[in-house]
Design an enzyme around this catalytic site. Structure first.
Site, PDB file in Angstrom:
ATOM      1  N   TYR A 147       0.859  -1.185   0.000  1.00 43.34           N
ATOM      2  CA  TYR A 147       0.000   0.000   0.000  1.00 43.34           C
ATOM      3  C   TYR A 147       0.892   1.230   0.000  1.00 43.34           C
ATOM      4  CZ  TYR A 147      -3.470   3.462   1.529  1.00 43.34           C
ATOM      5  OH  TYR A 147      -4.294   4.572   1.615  1.00 43.34           O
ATOM      6  N   ASP A 242       9.350   2.867  -0.810  1.00 39.37           N
ATOM      7  CA  ASP A 242       8.347   3.571  -0.003  1.00 39.37           C
ATOM      8  C   ASP A 242       8.650   3.250   1.462  1.00 39.37           C
ATOM      9  OD1 ASP A 242       4.681   3.563   0.191  1.00 39.37           O
ATOM     10  OD2 ASP A 242       6.246   4.384   1.499  1.00 39.37           O
ATOM     11  N   LYS A 270       4.794   9.832   8.178  1.00 41.78           N
ATOM     12  CA  LYS A 270       4.564   9.343   9.536  1.00 41.78           C
ATOM     13  C   LYS A 270       5.533   9.955  10.563  1.00 41.78           C
ATOM     14  CE  LYS A 270       2.456   5.080   7.805  1.00 41.78           C
ATOM     15  NZ  LYS A 270       1.050   5.017   8.296  1.00 41.78           N
TER      16      LYS A 270
HETATM   17  P1  KE4 Z   1      -0.784   8.561   4.145  1.00 43.81           P
HETATM   18  O1  KE4 Z   1      -1.305   9.158   2.852  1.00 43.81           O
HETATM   19  O2  KE4 Z   1      -1.860   7.773   4.864  1.00 43.81           O
HETATM   20  O3  KE4 Z   1      -0.083   9.564   5.051  1.00 43.81           O
HETATM   21  O4  KE4 Z   1       0.374   7.516   3.748  1.00 43.81           O
HETATM   22  C1  KE4 Z   1       0.088   6.493   2.831  1.00 43.81           C
HETATM   23  C2  KE4 Z   1       1.083   5.369   3.006  1.00 43.81           C
HETATM   24  C3  KE4 Z   1       2.118   5.239   2.094  1.00 43.81           C
HETATM   25  N1  KE4 Z   1       3.036   4.261   2.217  1.00 43.81           N
HETATM   26  C4  KE4 Z   1       2.975   3.369   3.234  1.00 43.81           C
HETATM   27  C5  KE4 Z   1       4.017   2.285   3.317  1.00 43.81           C
HETATM   28  C6  KE4 Z   1       1.944   3.445   4.195  1.00 43.81           C
HETATM   29  O5  KE4 Z   1       1.887   2.537   5.196  1.00 43.81           O
HETATM   30  C7  KE4 Z   1       0.979   4.460   4.085  1.00 43.81           C
HETATM   31  C8  KE4 Z   1      -0.185   4.597   5.057  1.00 43.81           C
HETATM   32  N2  KE4 Z   1      -0.296   3.566   6.049  1.00 43.81           N
HETATM   33  C9  KE4 Z   1      -1.634   3.316   6.516  1.00 43.81           C
HETATM   34  C10 KE4 Z   1      -1.600   2.154   7.510  1.00 43.81           C
HETATM   35  N3  KE4 Z   1      -0.957   1.005   7.027  1.00 43.81           N
HETATM   36  C11 KE4 Z   1      -2.252   4.521   7.130  1.00 43.81           C
HETATM   37  C12 KE4 Z   1      -3.487   4.260   7.942  1.00 43.81           C
HETATM   38  C13 KE4 Z   1      -4.723   4.647   7.201  1.00 43.81           C
HETATM   39  O6  KE4 Z   1      -4.811   4.453   5.975  1.00 43.81           O
HETATM   40  O7  KE4 Z   1      -5.621   5.159   7.906  1.00 43.81           O
END
Ligand code: KE4
Length: 434
Positions: A147, A242, A270
């Site tokens: 993801y 990523d 994060k």
């Molecule tokens: P954000 O757009 O949510 O800040 O980041 C996206 C993203 C990109 N790359 C990786 C490896 C990530 O884990 C994420 C976002 N992680 C999720 C949880 N696995 C965020 C939680 C959510 O979607 O509410």
């Protein structure tokens, strides 16, 4: 032990009136593990307290950013100072943005220049645009179950909430965009080689989580990352790590410094925002200098690099830079992993615990979980029951099998011992049903 959730249930009912699914991000809705989420009243250190007054040891940490725990004094002080003496955002350059860029480029040798954005989604989306422009190619390759946020090109066979809710390839993504995203199986290098042998000259970039968190934690097989680096170099495609989740989580310089691999571009998020909205992408100077206004590839953001988020992020990084942090995180998480495994063995329940640094996932699976197929073959119904039993014992795990749990520097050995004990009781209770 009976815990009441009446206020969470009432607040959820009201939220459902105004917010799709009652939440501002799908995985929060507890859809795969229960019938309603908990509404949180406040956090402190390693603890969360919900609106019904129930206390939990928190292993979500806002999905990774809170590696120091909730309301760390240094973060609170930095935010207070910024609000009281500086302001929140100017839409103009500030010195603190250069300070953040300097610390990132020092921590990640592969990153010579970096651009701040406001989410991990923006970071990966921008990195892909840059890779397409730099290579003058359109196609990208991602891995099933990884993801990278919710931009169109990446919502193809995606992990995290998309996988949890069974929509890995989301409706609404135009066919011609979806057609530009090739997918392969994480840890299966031969499959990637086969795709490159057919279409290598059309591929702008390969993007992956070098250690995945979004199909649950799955570690790279020996040689997998090195093989991708060699393959992308051979065909003139860019390698994008990523590290939104793993950056400053698993080590000061993420997975790439531990594996001594230099991706062409890296995405971060994060932890570098310390709990405020943030993302970043960076890499080799000759690539990054194509980004506007230095070059023609446009990317922009009203709040990118705002002093408030930078203050929180830098406060966290300054703590993490102190000696011993990652050793302590590793040690605590290893004790947790061993304890969970021991409890499962005692209960006679097959549990595989994948750990990398201070992130881990327990899969109810008889076989090792080394790829997407194994992860998605795990017993998610058993996970749901386990999750609820742990919640009832005051342990707040990630509300999905396909996520990582995180240990923070605020977690104590007593927290870990309490968690291991709760897990042992929960697994014993589950075993009685077998
Ligand atoms: P954000 O757009 O949510 O800040 O980041 C996206 C993203 C990109 N790359 C990786 C490896 C990530 O884990 C994420 C976002 N992680 C999720 C949880 N696995 C965020 C939680 C959510 O979607 O509410």
């Amino acid at each position: 032990m009976g815990r009441s959730y009446t206020r969470s249930q009432a607040l959820f009912k009201e939220a459902l009136e105004y917010i799709p699914g009652g939440v501002n991000s799908p995985v929060r809705a507890f859809r795969s593990v229960g019938d309603h989420p908990l509404f949180i009243d406040h956090g402190a250190g390693s603890r969360l307290v919900d609106v019904d007054g129930n206390e939990y040891i928190d292993y979500v940490g806002s999905w990774g950013p809170l590696i120091l725990g909730h309301r760390h004094p240094q973060v609170v002080a930095a935010l207070k100072k910024c609000v009281e003496e500086t302001g929140t955002s100017f839409g103009a350059p500030t010195e603190i943005e250069t300070e953040m860029a300097r610390i990132i480029t020092r921590a990640f040798p592969s990153i010579e220049m970096v651009r701040m954005v406001n989410s991990g989604t923006e970071a990966t989306m921008s990195a892909l645009r840059l890779a397409r422009a730099y290579t003058n190619r359109d196609k990208i390759l991602k891995f099933e179950g990884c993801y990278h946020g919710h931009s169109d090109s990446l919502l193809i066979k995606a992990g995290s909430g998309a996988l949890t809710l069974g929509v890995p390839s989301s409706p609404g993504v135009p066919k011609d965009i979806a057609g530009g995203t090739l997918t392969a199986s994480f840890n299966h290098l031969a499959g990637v080689e086969e795709i490159f042998s057919r279409m290598g000259e059309e591929i702008a970039a390969v993007i992956l989580e070098p250690v995945t968190g979004n199909m649950g934690v799955v570690l790279p097989a020996p040689g997998f990352l090195e093989g991708l680096a060699e393959l992308t170099a051979r065909y003139g495609a860019l390698l994008i790590f990523d590290e939104v989740m793993t950056g400053f989580r698993v080590a000061w310089g993420g997975v790439q410094t531990q594996k001594d691999i230099r991706p062409d571009l890296t995405c971060l998020g994060k932890i570098i925002g310390g709990g405020l909205p943030v993302g970043a992408y960076g890499g080799r100077r000759e690539i990054m200098e194509n980004i506007a206004p230095a070059g023609p590839v446009y990317q922009a953001g009203t709040l990118s690099g705002n002093p408030l988020a930078m203050s929180a992020g830098l406060a966290v990084l300054k703590e993490l830079e102190k000696p011993g942090c990652y050793e302590r995180l590793d040690q605590l998480t290893e004790i947790l992993a061993q304890g969970l495994k021991a409890g499962a063995q005692k209960a006679g329940i097959p549990l595989r615990v994948n750990r990398y640094g201070s992130m881990l996932t327990g899969f109810f699976a008889a076989q090792e979980v080394k790829d997407y197929k194994a992860a998605t073959s795990s017993d998610t119904l058993l996970f749901k029951e386990y999750f609820q039993l742990m919640l009832a014992r005051g342990i707040y795990l990630a509300p999905s099998q396909f996520e990582a749990v995180f240990v923070s520097l605020a977690h104590s050995k007593e927290d870990i011992a309490q968690t291991v004990e709760a897990s042992e009781q929960a697994l014993h209770q589950l075993a009685a049903r077998f």
